[in-house]
Structures are given as C-alpha cells and as structure tokens.
Scaffold this motif. Structure first.
Motif, PDB file in Angstrom:
ATOM      1  N   ALA A 198       0.832  -1.209   0.000  1.00  0.00           N
ATOM      2  CA  ALA A 198       0.000   0.000   0.000  1.00  0.00           C
ATOM      3  C   ALA A 198       0.860   1.250   0.000  1.00  0.00           C
ATOM      4  O   ALA A 198       2.030   1.224   0.395  1.00  0.00           O
ATOM      5  CB  ALA A 198      -0.921   0.004   1.220  1.00  0.00           C
ATOM      6  N   GLN A 199       0.265   2.335  -0.453  1.00  0.00           N
ATOM      7  CA  GLN A 199       0.911   3.629  -0.324  1.00  0.00           C
ATOM      8  C   GLN A 199       0.834   4.059   1.133  1.00  0.00           C
ATOM      9  O   GLN A 199      -0.055   3.644   1.874  1.00  0.00           O
ATOM     10  CB  GLN A 199       0.218   4.643  -1.229  1.00  0.00           C
ATOM     11  N   TYR A 200       1.769   4.908   1.533  1.00  0.00           N
ATOM     12  CA  TYR A 200       1.875   5.288   2.937  1.00  0.00           C
ATOM     13  C   TYR A 200       0.575   5.851   3.503  1.00  0.00           C
ATOM     14  O   TYR A 200       0.216   5.586   4.641  1.00  0.00           O
ATOM     15  CB  TYR A 200       2.992   6.324   3.115  1.00  0.00           C
ATOM     16  N   GLY A 211      -0.560  -4.864  16.763  1.00  0.00           N
ATOM     17  CA  GLY A 211       0.166  -6.097  16.495  1.00  0.00           C
ATOM     18  C   GLY A 211      -0.424  -6.945  15.385  1.00  0.00           C
ATOM     19  O   GLY A 211       0.129  -8.003  15.058  1.00  0.00           O
ATOM     20  N   GLN A 212      -1.525  -6.486  14.785  1.00  0.00           N
ATOM     21  CA  GLN A 212      -2.148  -7.284  13.722  1.00  0.00           C
ATOM     22  C   GLN A 212      -1.366  -7.190  12.415  1.00  0.00           C
ATOM     23  O   GLN A 212      -1.421  -8.098  11.591  1.00  0.00           O
ATOM     24  CB  GLN A 212      -3.595  -6.825  13.498  1.00  0.00           C
ATOM     25  N   SER A 213      -0.640  -6.111  12.227  1.00  0.00           N
ATOM     26  CA  SER A 213       0.142  -5.935  11.002  1.00  0.00           C
ATOM     27  C   SER A 213       1.627  -5.836  11.336  1.00  0.00           C
ATOM     28  O   SER A 213       2.010  -5.365  12.410  1.00  0.00           O
ATOM     29  CB  SER A 213      -0.299  -4.679  10.248  1.00  0.00           C
ATOM     30  N   LYS A 214       2.429  -6.277  10.394  1.00  0.00           N
ATOM     31  CA  LYS A 214       3.882  -6.224  10.558  1.00  0.00           C
ATOM     32  C   LYS A 214       4.503  -5.718   9.261  1.00  0.00           C
ATOM     33  O   LYS A 214       4.264  -6.279   8.188  1.00  0.00           O
ATOM     34  CB  LYS A 214       4.433  -7.609  10.888  1.00  0.00           C
ATOM     35  N   THR A 215       5.281  -4.654   9.368  1.00  0.00           N
ATOM     36  CA  THR A 215       5.938  -4.095   8.185  1.00  0.00           C
ATOM     37  C   THR A 215       7.101  -4.986   7.763  1.00  0.00           C
ATOM     38  O   THR A 215       7.976  -5.306   8.572  1.00  0.00           O
ATOM     39  CB  THR A 215       6.446  -2.669   8.461  1.00  0.00           C
ATOM     40  N   ILE A 216       7.102  -5.370   6.496  1.00  0.00           N
ATOM     41  CA  ILE A 216       8.169  -6.220   5.955  1.00  0.00           C
ATOM     42  C   ILE A 216       9.244  -5.376   5.282  1.00  0.00           C
ATOM     43  O   ILE A 216      10.441  -5.591   5.485  1.00  0.00           O
ATOM     44  CB  ILE A 216       7.590  -7.242   4.955  1.00  0.00           C
ATOM     45  N   ALA A 217       8.814  -4.417   4.479  1.00  0.00           N
ATOM     46  CA  ALA A 217       9.780  -3.573   3.764  1.00  0.00           C
ATOM     47  C   ALA A 217       9.099  -2.282   3.335  1.00  0.00           C
ATOM     48  O   ALA A 217       7.873  -2.209   3.225  1.00  0.00           O
ATOM     49  CB  ALA A 217      10.349  -4.312   2.554  1.00  0.00           C
ATOM     50  N   GLU A 218       9.921  -1.266   3.081  1.00  0.00           N
ATOM     51  CA  GLU A 218       9.436   0.025   2.600  1.00  0.00           C
ATOM     52  C   GLU A 218      10.340   0.489   1.463  1.00  0.00           C
ATOM     53  O   GLU A 218      11.552   0.277   1.499  1.00  0.00           O
ATOM     54  CB  GLU A 218       9.443   1.064   3.722  1.00  0.00           C
ATOM     55  N   ALA A 219       9.729   1.119   0.470  1.00  0.00           N
ATOM     56  CA  ALA A 219      10.500   1.663  -0.653  1.00  0.00           C
ATOM     57  C   ALA A 219       9.673   2.752  -1.322  1.00  0.00           C
ATOM     58  O   ALA A 219       8.487   2.551  -1.600  1.00  0.00           O
ATOM     59  CB  ALA A 219      10.852   0.569  -1.659  1.00  0.00           C
ATOM     60  N   GLY A 220      10.317   3.885  -1.566  1.00  0.00           N
ATOM     61  CA  GLY A 220       9.594   4.987  -2.191  1.00  0.00           C
ATOM     62  C   GLY A 220       8.415   5.408  -1.330  1.00  0.00           C
ATOM     63  O   GLY A 220       8.551   5.670  -0.137  1.00  0.00           O
ATOM     64  N   SER A 221       7.243   5.451  -1.936  1.00  0.00           N
ATOM     65  CA  SER A 221       6.030   5.815  -1.195  1.00  0.00           C
ATOM     66  C   SER A 221       5.190   4.593  -0.856  1.00  0.00           C
ATOM     67  O   SER A 221       4.004   4.716  -0.555  1.00  0.00           O
ATOM     68  CB  SER A 221       5.193   6.798  -2.023  1.00  0.00           C
ATOM     69  N   LYS A 223       4.648   0.655   1.125  1.00  0.00           N
ATOM     70  CA  LYS A 223       4.973  -0.178   2.278  1.00  0.00           C
ATOM     71  C   LYS A 223       4.396  -1.571   2.048  1.00  0.00           C
ATOM     72  O   LYS A 223       3.243  -1.723   1.640  1.00  0.00           O
ATOM     73  CB  LYS A 223       4.394   0.419   3.560  1.00  0.00           C
ATOM     74  N   LEU A 224       5.211  -2.574   2.300  1.00  0.00           N
ATOM     75  CA  LEU A 224       4.769  -3.964   2.214  1.00  0.00           C
ATOM     76  C   LEU A 224       4.627  -4.502   3.629  1.00  0.00           C
ATOM     77  O   LEU A 224       5.570  -4.432   4.420  1.00  0.00           O
ATOM     78  CB  LEU A 224       5.785  -4.805   1.432  1.00  0.00           C
ATOM     79  N   MET A 225       3.443  -5.027   3.946  1.00  0.00           N
ATOM     80  CA  MET A 225       3.222  -5.525   5.300  1.00  0.00           C
ATOM     81  C   MET A 225       2.376  -6.796   5.272  1.00  0.00           C
ATOM     82  O   MET A 225       1.670  -7.080   4.300  1.00  0.00           O
ATOM     83  CB  MET A 225       2.556  -4.452   6.163  1.00  0.00           C
ATOM     84  N   ARG A 226       2.490  -7.532   6.348  1.00  0.00           N
ATOM     85  CA  ARG A 226       1.700  -8.758   6.520  1.00  0.00           C
ATOM     86  C   ARG A 226       0.622  -8.483   7.566  1.00  0.00           C
ATOM     87  O   ARG A 226       0.912  -7.984   8.654  1.00  0.00           O
ATOM     88  CB  ARG A 226       2.592  -9.915   6.944  1.00  0.00           C
ATOM     89  N   VAL A 227      -0.607  -8.796   7.209  1.00  0.00           N
ATOM     90  CA  VAL A 227      -1.748  -8.568   8.100  1.00  0.00           C
ATOM     91  C   VAL A 227      -2.339  -9.914   8.492  1.00  0.00           C
ATOM     92  O   VAL A 227      -2.666 -10.741   7.635  1.00  0.00           O
ATOM     93  CB  VAL A 227      -2.821  -7.692   7.423  1.00  0.00           C
TER      94      VAL A 227
END
Length: 236
Positions: A198-200, A211-221, A223-227
């Motif tokens: 998703a975008q920021y 705690g339901q989501s966890k950020t895996i990586a960020e780049a540019g605008s 964010k990749l996360m696991r929900v």
C-alpha cells in the motif's frame, strides 16, 4: 532596312529572358515561412520543457516527482538545447543562402534532446516510479507464504502482476480491502495472513488491532506488510 533589322533582332531574346525571370519560382519564400513556423514550434518546445516541473500534476505514487525532476537539471538542459536550436534557426533565416540547412539544425537539436534529455529522463522516471514497486514485488515473492494472498491498496498498478508473476487483488481504499480480508478469513482460514502492498497514506493501520500488522519492507512511497486474519476469525 539593315539598320532596322540590327536593332530589332535581339528583341525576342530580351523578352524571353525577362519572361524566364518572371516565371522562375522563388523557393526562398517557402523556406522563410516554413522556417518561421519551425522557429515558433521550437520556442514552444523549449518553454514547455523548461517549465515542465511546474506543469506536472500531483502523483500519489511519487509525491516528490516535481522536486526530483527539477533537481535533476533535465528540464533546464532541455530548455537550453531547444533554445540553442531556436537561435540557430534565427541565424539561418537571416542568411538567405543558408536557409536550406534549417532542417539540419532541427535534426541536431533533436538528437541532442534524445541523448541528453529524453533518455536520462526516462531512466529517472523509471527509477522514482517503478523501481520501488519492483523492489517490493521481489520481496513480496520471497516473503509470500503458501496460500497467502497479495493485495494492493491505493492507485492500481498492473505492473505489480508482471513483476511478481502472481495474482494480485486491487483495492482503491483500505476499507474495501478490510471487508475482503474479513470474508477471506472465513472462506480461507487455512491461510492465517495476507500480504498488503500500500501507499503510505493508505496502509489502513488505524483500522487494525495492535500487532495485527507487521511491516516487511518500505520503498519509495510504498509499504509492504503482513496482516493477520486471526482477529477476524475471533470476531466471527
């Protein structure tokens, strides 16, 4: 009689010469008008390229694209190239014997524009727009668990399907994605989580439990996360 013949004999040749001069085409006039039109066009291109950072609308995928483009110096470089081309056109228009080289000046200007503006501009746009998405797509492929869905929230990017070679479900707003995740938790409980790119400004973390989501990586605008789906299963 002889005198009269001597005086009148050259007359047809003189008349013929005058007629040839009157009927002879004037290609320089056509070159002048085409060159003038060309000058206006080149000046318009120079102005557009130079002012292009101010003409770019807001892009949620690259919020700082305008500043990045301006800092790169590419618009200034393009404006200078076409400005010099316009100067060359003016010079050639003033020299009647050189007007036939007008299109050569345009060709040189276009080649310079292609090498020093268009090509680096393409790579710059690719870097700021596609590179972050490409990087996160590669990470998503590595991190994706068996049966785990990949969801994208925000401005739809079909290129994500190409980069991941995986099915991607797109949603414009996180609220719609949230409803889908709730339904998926019931229909597919075997997969305990989903991946969301998703975008920021559209991560929707305010709708999730701590705690339901966890950020895996960020780049540019982006964010990749696991929900996790578990809170939705408990609600059900």
């Amino acid at each position: 009689m002889v005198k009269t013949n001597n005086l009148t004999k050259p007359a047809p040749a003189i008349v013929g010469a005058k007629t040839d001069n009157l009927t002879k085409p004037a290609p320089t006039r056509w070159l002048w008008w085409s060159g003038l039109f060309n000058l206006v066009l080149v000046l318009a291109i120079a102005s557009f390229i130079f002012l292009s950072p101010n003409l770019i609308g807001y892009d949620p995928a690259v919020p700082d694209l305008k500043q990045v483009l301006q800092d790169s110096g590419i618009p200034l470089r393009g404006g200078i190239i076409w400005g010099l081309t316009a100067a060359a056109v003016v010079f050639l228009l003033r020299k009647k014997q050189l007007r036939r080289w007008l299109w050569s000046a345009n060709l040189v200007g276009f080649i310079a524009f292609l090498i020093f503006v268009l090509t680096p501009g393409y790579f710059l746009v690719d870097k700021v727009r596609q590179m972050p998405l490409r990087e996160l797509a590669a990470i998503a492929v590595q991190q994706q668990k068996p049966g785990e869905e990949l969801i994208m929230v925000g401005f739809e990017k079909p290129s994500l399907v190409f980069y991941t070679q995986r099915p991607v479900t797109f949603f414009s707003y996180f609220e719609f994605a949230l409803i889908y995740i709730q339904q998926s938790a019931v229909k597919n409980p075997a997969s305990p989580s989903v991946l969301i790119l998703a975008q920021y400004n559209k991560t929707g973390e305010e709708f999730l439990q701590p705690g339901q989501s966890k950020t895996i990586a960020e780049a540019g605008s982006y964010k990749l996360m696991r929900v996790s789906k578990k809170p939705f299963l408990l609600l059900d």
